[in-house]
Design an enzyme around this catalytic site. Structure first.
Site, short mmCIF file in Angstrom:
data_model
loop_
_atom_site.label_atom_id
_atom_site.label_comp_id
_atom_site.label_asym_id
_atom_site.label_seq_id
_atom_site.Cartn_x
_atom_site.Cartn_y
_atom_site.Cartn_z
N LYS A 41 0.84 -1.21 0.00
CA LYS A 41 0.00 0.00 0.00
C LYS A 41 0.87 1.26 0.00
O LYS A 41 1.89 1.32 0.67
CB LYS A 41 -0.88 -0.04 1.27
CG LYS A 41 -1.69 1.19 1.55
CD LYS A 41 -2.94 1.22 0.74
CE LYS A 41 -3.69 2.54 0.90
NZ LYS A 41 -4.60 2.78 -0.24
N ILE A 67 -10.37 5.11 -0.71
CA ILE A 67 -9.65 4.90 0.55
C ILE A 67 -8.98 6.21 0.98
O ILE A 67 -8.96 6.54 2.17
CB ILE A 67 -8.58 3.78 0.39
CG1 ILE A 67 -9.19 2.50 -0.21
CG2 ILE A 67 -7.89 3.50 1.72
CD1 ILE A 67 -10.18 1.77 0.62
N LEU A 69 -5.69 7.10 0.52
CA LEU A 69 -4.30 6.91 0.97
C LEU A 69 -4.17 6.83 2.49
O LEU A 69 -3.26 7.43 3.09
CB LEU A 69 -3.38 8.01 0.40
CG LEU A 69 -3.10 7.99 -1.08
CD1 LEU A 69 -2.03 9.02 -1.45
CD2 LEU A 69 -2.65 6.62 -1.56
N CYS A 126 -3.20 8.93 -7.36
CA CYS A 126 -4.35 8.50 -6.55
C CYS A 126 -5.55 9.40 -6.85
O CYS A 126 -5.48 10.61 -6.68
CB CYS A 126 -4.04 8.55 -5.07
SG CYS A 126 -5.45 8.01 -4.09
N ILE A 186 -2.27 1.04 -15.16
CA ILE A 186 -2.85 2.31 -14.74
C ILE A 186 -3.32 2.23 -13.28
O ILE A 186 -3.53 1.15 -12.75
CB ILE A 186 -4.06 2.69 -15.63
CG1 ILE A 186 -5.11 1.59 -15.61
CG2 ILE A 186 -3.66 3.11 -16.98
CD1 ILE A 186 -6.40 1.88 -16.34
N GLY A 216 -11.02 -3.30 -11.65
CA GLY A 216 -11.64 -4.57 -12.04
C GLY A 216 -11.78 -4.72 -13.54
O GLY A 216 -11.31 -3.87 -14.31
N GLY A 243 -7.64 -4.41 -14.31
CA GLY A 243 -8.56 -5.34 -14.93
C GLY A 243 -8.71 -6.66 -14.19
O GLY A 243 -9.40 -7.55 -14.69
C1 LIG Z 1 -8.97 -0.82 -2.45
C2 LIG Z 1 -7.89 -0.30 -3.38
C3 LIG Z 1 -6.86 0.46 -2.86
C4 LIG Z 1 -5.86 0.95 -3.71
N1 LIG Z 1 -4.83 1.65 -3.18
C5 LIG Z 1 -3.80 2.05 -3.97
C6 LIG Z 1 -2.65 2.67 -3.42
O1 LIG Z 1 -2.52 2.86 -2.21
N2 LIG Z 1 -1.68 3.05 -4.29
C7 LIG Z 1 -1.75 2.84 -5.64
O2 LIG Z 1 -0.82 3.19 -6.36
N3 LIG Z 1 -2.83 2.23 -6.18
C8 LIG Z 1 -3.84 1.83 -5.39
N4 LIG Z 1 -4.91 1.19 -5.93
C9 LIG Z 1 -4.97 0.98 -7.40
C10 LIG Z 1 -4.46 -0.40 -7.80
O3 LIG Z 1 -3.09 -0.55 -7.48
C11 LIG Z 1 -4.63 -0.61 -9.30
O4 LIG Z 1 -3.87 0.36 -10.00
C12 LIG Z 1 -6.09 -0.49 -9.72
O5 LIG Z 1 -6.92 -1.15 -8.78
C13 LIG Z 1 -6.33 -1.09 -11.12
O6 LIG Z 1 -6.01 -2.46 -11.12
P1 LIG Z 1 -7.12 -3.64 -11.00
O7 LIG Z 1 -8.27 -3.27 -11.91
O8 LIG Z 1 -6.39 -4.87 -11.45
O9 LIG Z 1 -7.53 -3.69 -9.54
C14 LIG Z 1 -5.92 0.68 -5.10
C15 LIG Z 1 -6.97 -0.09 -5.61
C16 LIG Z 1 -7.94 -0.59 -4.78
C17 LIG Z 1 -9.04 -1.44 -5.36
#
Ligand SMILES: Cc1cc2nc3c(=O)[nH]c(=O)nc-3n(C[C@H](O)[C@H](O)[C@H](O)COP(=O)(O)O)c2cc1C
Length: 244
Positions: A41, A67, A69, A126, A186, A216, A243
């Site tokens: 995180k 969230i 950060l 973020c 991304i 997602g 994704g």
């Molecule tokens: C609950 C949650 C918290 C996240 N917190 C961060 C974070 O602290 N720092 C960051 O760079 N990305 C954060 N992300 C983004 C994810 O790292 C990722 O870039 C984003 O979810 C797209 O990927 P996915 O569709 O595979 O989940 C967070 C995503 C989710 C769902």
């Protein structure tokens, strides 16, 4: 000179920041040593309480989160979380976010002094922090921030970008000019969910209009488009995220 080379990792499967906590939480779910890298995180210079609840909402096409950060700050991370991460049997890419260009070198120095960190991911993207995406939408601001961070660390430096921009290739180039060794893309896509019964946003962060980041399967085509645009614009490696 630093560089980011995938050949230094046992495989290219990394867990995305914020989706995996600080790894201890997930130890019972997956053999951590089988991962190519863990990106915990994002941490900031000072602790942040995060946004008001509810912070996550399921939608018909993915999850929205705001969230904000939430984290205990870099010092707590280095003393309390990093020791466990170092035992996981894989590479650790620490994710950090700076509120201002002045904070960037301070964060970089702290990370540089710590032992057991393999690379850094500078999260400029973020979507859930007021003002937090400025560095991801303005090439000059992005380049300046990355350069300020770069000059205080020799670790391989990834810069994580936002899809919520007109031309992500411009921002990726700016990060490269600033000294990035790789681009992560991304972060989540800015969205909103509304409870039609009471006509209110379903996320609790009313100060940010109830907006949140969509993640997602719905965002995979956006992520692939962004990765392609970035790949054509820069010479450094691109880490694809989004994704899952
Ligand atoms: C609950 C949650 C918290 C996240 N917190 C961060 C974070 O602290 N720092 C960051 O760079 N990305 C954060 N992300 C983004 C994810 O790292 C990722 O870039 C984003 O979810 C797209 O990927 P996915 O569709 O595979 O989940 C967070 C995503 C989710 C769902």
């Amino acid at each position: 000179m630093s560089c980011f080379n995938l050949k230094n990792f046992k495989n290219p499967i990394f867990v995305a920041s914020g989706t995996f906590g600080y790894a201890k939480e997930m130890a019972g779910v997956v053999d951590l040593s089988r991962l190519g890298a863990i990106i915990p995180k994002t941490v900031t210079l000072s602790p942040r309480p995060g946004n008001a609840p509810p912070r996550t909402v399921e939608t018909a096409s993915g999850m929205l989160n705001s969230i904000g950060l939430d984290n205990d700050g870099i010092d707590e991370f280095l003393s309390e979380k990093l020791p466990y991460l170092k035992t996981c049997g894989t590479k650790i890419i620490v994710s950090v976010a700076a509120k201002s260009p002045e904070e960037a070198p301070i964060l970089a120095e702290k990370i540089e002094k710590a032992d057991g960190i393999d690379a850094v991911e500078l999260n400029v993207s973020c979507p859930n922090v007021s003002g937090g995406v400025d560095f991801a939408v303005d090439p000059k601001l992005c380049e300046n921030l990355v350069a300020k961070f770069r000059c205080k660390t020799t670790l391989p430096l990834l810069v994580k970008l936002s899809p919520n921009v007109w031309n992500i290739a411009d921002i990726a180039q700016a990060a490269e000019f600033g000294g990035a060794d790789g681009i992560s893309a991304i972060n989540s896509c800015l969205g909103m969910a509304v409870d039609w019964r009471n006509r209110k946003p379903r996320l609790g962060n009313v100060l940010n209009n109830g907006f949140g980041g969509l993640s997602g399967p719905a965002i995979k085509p956006i992520a692939l488009r962004c990765v392609r645009q970035i790949y054509k614009a820069v010479k450094i490696p691109v880490i694809g995220i989004g994704g899952t």
